[in-house]
Write an enzyme that holds these catalytic residues in place. Structure first.
Site, PDB file in Angstrom:
ATOM      1  N   VAL A   8       0.868  -1.168   0.000  1.00  0.00           N
ATOM      2  CA  VAL A   8       0.000   0.000   0.000  1.00  0.00           C
ATOM      3  C   VAL A   8       0.908   1.222   0.000  1.00  0.00           C
ATOM      4  CG1 VAL A   8      -2.024  -1.056   1.096  1.00  0.00           C
ATOM      5  CG2 VAL A   8      -0.228  -0.048   2.515  1.00  0.00           C
ATOM      6  N   SER A   9       0.367   2.349  -0.425  1.00  0.00           N
ATOM      7  CA  SER A   9       1.194   3.542  -0.588  1.00  0.00           C
ATOM      8  C   SER A   9       1.419   4.324   0.686  1.00  0.00           C
ATOM      9  CB  SER A   9       0.566   4.467  -1.636  1.00  0.00           C
ATOM     10  OG  SER A   9       0.495   3.817  -2.870  1.00  0.00           O
TER      11      SER A   9
END
Length: 183
Positions: A8-9
């Site tokens: 995930v970012s």
């Protein structure tokens, strides 16, 4: 062996759903991280996953954009895996680099992932330009003591000496001087 990779970012996002999907797909080992996908630099868990896999293994992701958002990065990763005799598979997309059709679909999705990133950058740049035009966006607040820089320059001190004295770059001295002249 099926080896999973989840990403995930941001720290506000959770990799839990991806990890659950990878485990459900049969992954016995899962690497996960919270890191931007716009570059492979600094993606330590991705590096670990690629180092970990062995010939005959399959690296499993949920979607191609979890792996990378640049077609160049995606192709580099697939080449690394191929050299090791490892294929890539996605749980939510028909990607399996062990087949010609899967590889072609992978390349097409990679192009779209990069396109999406470029569109997001364009929209951001347009938004910043519009905010600047309205006078709303002024950029980051200066971290350099502008008044002190101007005062030292006015006393006859050279820009390099001011920079050295304040522990800042010479370009910051010029920027502070120019900012003071504008106001």
């Amino acid at each position: 062996m099926l080896v999973g990779y989840a990403r995930v970012s941001t720290v506000e996002q959770s990799v839990d759903l991806q990890i659950e999907a990878l485990r459900a797909a049969g992954c016995t080992k899962v690497f996960s991280e919270q890191q931007s996908g716009t570059s492979v630099k600094g993606r330590l868990k991705l590096d670990e996953a690629i180092e970990f896999v062995r010939e005959g293994d399959v690296l499993v992701i949920t979607r191609i954009d979890r792996l990378a958002r640049s077609i160049g990065d995606l192709q580099d990763i697939v080449r690394q895996l191929k050299r090791k005799g490892v294929s890539l598979r996605a749980t939510e997309q028909p990607i399996d680099t062990s087949t010609a059709a899967g590889k072609a679909f992978f390349d097409m999705l990679g192009v779209f992932a990069e396109f999406e990133t470029n569109l997001r950058r364009e929209r951001q740049s347009e938004g910043i330009a519009a905010a600047k035009a309205r006078g709303v966006y002024k950029g980051r607040k200066p971290t350099v003591p502008t008044s002190e820089v101007v005062q030292l320059l006015a006393s006859g001190m050279r820009p390099s000496d001011v920079a050295r004295k304040l522990g800042i770059g010479r370009t910051s001295v010029y920027a502070a001087r120019n900012m003071q002249q504008v106001t």
